[in-house]
Motif scaffolding. Structure first.
Motif, short mmCIF file in Angstrom:
data_model
loop_
_atom_site.label_atom_id
_atom_site.label_comp_id
_atom_site.label_asym_id
_atom_site.label_seq_id
_atom_site.Cartn_x
_atom_site.Cartn_y
_atom_site.Cartn_z
N TYR A 1 23.22 41.76 -36.95
CA TYR A 1 24.26 41.08 -38.06
C TYR A 1 23.89 39.56 -38.25
CZ TYR A 1 28.38 37.95 -38.61
OH TYR A 1 29.34 37.28 -39.12
N THR B 1 32.00 44.17 -34.82
CA THR B 1 32.02 42.70 -34.50
C THR B 1 30.58 42.56 -33.92
OG1 THR B 1 34.49 42.43 -34.49
CG2 THR B 1 33.13 40.91 -33.82
N LEU C 1 30.22 37.56 -30.70
CA LEU C 1 31.44 37.03 -31.08
C LEU C 1 32.86 37.79 -30.67
CD1 LEU C 1 30.23 35.67 -34.49
CD2 LEU C 1 30.79 34.27 -32.33
N GLN C 2 32.45 38.82 -29.79
CA GLN C 2 33.77 40.01 -29.60
C GLN C 2 34.47 38.98 -28.42
OE1 GLN C 2 32.04 43.33 -28.05
NE2 GLN C 2 31.21 44.29 -30.10
N SER D 1 38.30 37.29 -27.20
CA SER D 1 39.06 36.10 -27.71
C SER D 1 39.21 35.00 -26.39
CB SER D 1 40.48 36.60 -27.88
OG SER D 1 40.78 37.17 -26.63
N ASN E 1 37.82 35.32 -31.18
CA ASN E 1 36.30 34.50 -31.49
C ASN E 1 35.69 34.73 -32.91
OD1 ASN E 1 36.64 33.44 -28.60
ND2 ASN E 1 35.25 34.97 -27.81
N TYR E 2 35.84 35.85 -33.34
CA TYR E 2 35.05 36.21 -34.51
C TYR E 2 35.94 35.47 -35.79
CZ TYR E 2 32.60 38.17 -38.41
OH TYR E 2 31.92 38.07 -39.49
N ARG E 3 37.08 35.26 -35.59
CA ARG E 3 38.08 34.64 -36.59
C ARG E 3 37.90 33.27 -36.66
NH1 ARG E 3 40.30 39.41 -36.15
NH2 ARG E 3 41.57 40.36 -37.84
N TRP F 1 35.13 31.95 -35.65
CA TRP F 1 33.70 31.77 -36.18
C TRP F 1 33.64 31.68 -37.76
CZ3 TRP F 1 28.39 30.92 -36.17
CH2 TRP F 1 27.78 31.72 -37.23
N PRO G 1 33.36 42.53 -40.71
CA PRO G 1 33.79 43.00 -39.50
C PRO G 1 35.47 42.75 -39.29
CG PRO G 1 31.93 41.53 -39.20
CD PRO G 1 32.41 41.46 -40.69
#
Length: 294
Positions: free
Chosen positions: A68, A130, A134-135, A137, A147-149, A151, A217
């Motif tokens: 990624y 994802t 970054l998987q 929360s 976490n991804y959001r 980011w 993702p």
């Protein structure tokens, strides 16, 4: 704790969702504003290039085993290179004619790109995992933050405000603005204006490609993902002011949050609130909130 029968966690979750959507609106509308403000081209293909960035990232991971993180860099560069090819072979001949010709050309490119990807992958969408780093929360106490959001919001803000700083506060940005207003004068100082214009268009569409990779993702990668978003993004640009860099950033973020809040208090209105605001702004200030009256 509840307000108007809505829990704080539910409210904050919708605000976060609105901020994530606003981040995509901001990045896409920023690319549109850069291209229109400096090249005077209405780039209707922006949504298709956003989709292309997501698909290139998916293809790099699915077919070539790339990470990624690698595709986060490579996919926008490939989209930018494709944009440069478009500018050099097609758009450069339309700068001195009516803007409608550029709009029609980029609209045709949108249909072409969507048709190509739809013929290979259909319209059902491709899953995009994802990245492992970054998987999960983070528990903030009042809400669970994916976490991804987080980011996505952080990267979008960094890219948007860095772009604004370069265009508005540096010598390079001054050359860009001057080159669109008086190219012969700028060329007299030894600046290659045609090359600068080409790279500007390439950067603008690379922003769309980057937004596509960041979005992949969160939503399924589909040939129609750009067409579902581009109309809202054009509304954001109109509200902020055509060609206004800061206007696109702030309006994109703000409208994303307003859309999220509308989803909490009146869900059916979330799909139209942006367009209602656009009508109000056009009636009161046709140049947009941050645009310059002519």
């Amino acid at each position: 704790m509840e307000y108007f029968g809505i829990s704080v966690q539910a409210l904050m979750s919708q605000l976060l969702l609105g901020l994530v959507n606003g981040s995509f609106y901001a990045m896409l509308s920023l690319g549109l504003a850069v291209i229109f403000g400096l090249l005077n081209v209405i780039n209707f293909a922006h949504g298709a290039l956003y989709m292309m960035g997501a698909f290139l990232a998916w293809m790099g991971i699915h077919y070539f085993g790339a990470s990624y993180w690698l595709m986060l860099i490579v996919a926008p560069l490939l989209v930018g290179a494709f944009g440069i090819a478009i500018e050099r072979t097609m758009l450069r001949w339309l700068y001195k004619v009516d803007q409608v010709y550029g709009l029609l050309l980029t609209f045709g490119l949108t249909l072409l790109l969507e048709g190509i990807f739809r013929s290979f992958y259909g319209v059902s969408g491709q899953p995009f995992d994802t990245p492992a780093l970054l998987q999960g929360s983070t528990d903030l106490g009042f809400m669970i933050l994916p976490n991804y959001r987080a980011w996505v919001v952080a990267v979008s803000l960094l890219v948007c405000f860095a772009t604004w700083f370069v265009i508005e506060k540096t010598k390079l940005g001054a050359y860009l603005r001057a080159g669109t207003e008086n190219p012969r004068l700028v060329e007299a100082f030894g600046v290659n204006v045609p090359l600068m214009v080409t790279l500007t268009y390439g950067y603008g569409v690379a922003l769309a490609g980057l937004a596509g990779v960041l979005a992949a993702p969160i939503i399924q990668v589909s040939p129609l993902m750009g067409s579902n978003l581009i109309i809202v993004v054009f509304a954001v640009v109109v509200i902020g002011g055509m060609g206004s860099i800061m206007g696109s950033i702030l309006t994109g973020l703000g409208l994303g949050v307003i859309e999220g809040l509308t989803r909490v208090f009146y869900a059916p209105g979330s799909a139209t609130v942006v367009f209602v605001l656009m009508i109000v702004v056009l009636l009161l200030r046709p140049a947009g909130l941050f645009g310059k009256e002519r």
